[in-house]
Scaffold this motif. Structure first.
Motif, mmCIF file in Angstrom:
data_model
loop_
_atom_site.group_PDB
_atom_site.id
_atom_site.type_symbol
_atom_site.label_atom_id
_atom_site.label_comp_id
_atom_site.label_asym_id
_atom_site.label_seq_id
_atom_site.Cartn_x
_atom_site.Cartn_y
_atom_site.Cartn_z
ATOM 1 N N ILE A 140 -23.481 -8.131 25.705
ATOM 2 C CA ILE A 140 -23.411 -9.023 24.550
ATOM 3 C C ILE A 140 -21.938 -9.150 24.176
ATOM 4 C CG2 ILE A 140 -23.941 -9.246 22.091
ATOM 5 C CD1 ILE A 140 -26.650 -7.909 22.695
ATOM 6 N N GLY B 280 -21.585 -14.154 19.070
ATOM 7 C CA GLY B 280 -22.718 -14.988 18.691
ATOM 8 C C GLY B 280 -22.323 -16.121 17.776
ATOM 9 N N LEU C 235 -20.935 -13.061 14.093
ATOM 10 C CA LEU C 235 -21.616 -14.341 14.290
ATOM 11 C C LEU C 235 -20.768 -15.442 13.671
ATOM 12 C CD1 LEU C 235 -25.274 -13.293 13.371
ATOM 13 C CD2 LEU C 235 -24.299 -13.583 15.656
ATOM 14 N N ILE D 226 -26.758 -15.842 20.880
ATOM 15 C CA ILE D 226 -25.951 -14.697 21.297
ATOM 16 C C ILE D 226 -25.373 -14.993 22.684
ATOM 17 C CG2 ILE D 226 -25.950 -12.208 21.721
ATOM 18 C CD1 ILE D 226 -26.711 -13.100 18.785
#
Length: 182
Positions: free
Chosen positions: A63, A66, A82, A126
């Motif tokens: 990851i 996002g 994010l 994401i």
């Protein structure tokens, strides 16, 4: 204290995606003791991902970051950074362009994905490290972990989850965690 990348990733945790029995475009996503229904590529999974094949890569993907639609969603909490989506935010999916599989800004003429979608798929999106840190032309772009279409309709190669389930996972998501598609 972790002394290797694998120990650090174990500490952060791992999301595991397994294809649902008998359904090539459906999956189960597991995190710890939680299991959620998920959507994957319309043509299932593959170890030989190619641009536009409609398949989800069988891989371990970190990851990275996002995006979210702050105009639609409020009170989203996550330790993952994010970025609020703006109309000018796009993602290049043109294999011959220098910005292939990278965020770009409008106006942008080569093939791209709009991050501020009307269908809500990227209301929470994401970014996974598929073909980003080490890029190869035509290996697939815009492989995200995002929201689903109604009825868990297949994705174009991403992993999709319901808004409710994504909101349950967001407090646990951190940069460097792994989403592993088996």
């Amino acid at each position: 204290m972790p002394n290797s990348r694998s120990e650090t990733r174990k500490k952060l945790g791992c999301l595991v995606v397994r294809q649902a029995p008998g359904q090539k475009s459906r999956a189960l996503l597991q995190y710890g003791g939680l299991t959620f229904p998920a959507a994957i590529g319309r043509n299932g999974r593959t170890i030989l991902k190619k641009e536009g094949d409609g398949k989800t890569p069988i891989a371990s993907m970190r990851i990275l970051s996002g995006f979210m639609r702050g105009d639609r969603l409020k009170n989203i909490r996550s330790p993952l950074n994010l970025t609020r989506v703006r109309k000018t935010m796009l993602w290049c999916d043109a294999p011959t362009h220098a910005s292939y599989n990278r965020p770009v800004s409008a106006p942008f003429k080569p093939s791209h994905e709009e991050l501020m979608r009307q269908d809500g798929l990227y209301d929470i999106c994401i970014v996974l490290d598929w073909n980003i840190s080490s890029r190869s032309r035509n290996r697939g772009s815009a492989i995200f972990f995002h929201l689903i279409r109604p009825g868990y309709q297949p994705t174009a190669g991403c992993v999709g989850l319901s808004l409710r389930d994504m909101q349950r996972l967001l407090p646990h998501l951190r940069r460097g965690m792994t989403l592993k598609v088996l």
